[in-house]
Write a protein that holds these residues in place. Sequence first.
Motif: not given
Length: 262
Positions: A32, A34, A60, A63-65, A76, A79, A97
Amino acid sequence: MIKLGIISPRHDAEGLKWVRDLGLGYAEFDVNGDDISYLDADAVNAGIKETGVSLSAVGRWGRNRILPDGSICEKEQKDEFDLIDFCRATGCPVYITGCNYNEGLSYYENLTAAISYFSSLLDYAGDDVKICTYNCHWNSFVDTPAVWDVIHGHLKKLGIKFDPSHTISGGRNWQDEAVKYGNRFYHMHVKGTIDIGGGRFDDPPAGLDSVNWGALVSIMLKHGYDGVMSIEPHSETWQGELGEKGLNYSIKFMKRLLFIED
């Protein structure tokens, strides 16, 4: 048959050894942060060979996808492509996700942005890795039947990671969701929960909580589910020595339900 695993606190060979020492054969890595550059597929493969523990899923969360303008966050996305590659390299069958909601966009725009994003992951994964969304609201709105009907209804290969505790906390019926959508479950979490008066009280070990785990197993066997149920210790109460006792209890409890012999 359904298999039993656990979320590993470490994403390396030592994490796999920890899973093995618990008497389990499947580890989940939740990545999770950076920076994901610490992941070493070769070292993990060596650990898999040494321990006999396989990776059941990589996930993961949070996160801000999607950016505020509705476009994809390229960092993102890259990643997640790299994490899918990690799954490929280690023989991990499932990647988990989610997708954040942007208040400045309409509901329709959020849905279409999520579909576009998940489509990119599905295209990248091909037939090598299954992609699924988590049914947790941690910076993701793709966690309820109303959204699944649209997004998963459109993306036929997109699955669901299911955890009944999130459904209970959301005020919904987990049995209804498991019966209706269980054929789309690619991975599952085993996290106990006690909700009182519509609010979360605690998340004790499975078997010491209010979820009817036997019924859930039966529903999933009816669906032909042969994936992994991954234990997720999640209580602020069950820590230290008590936490170890609770974890061992859950492992024995779930093994019995899943007809797993040591």
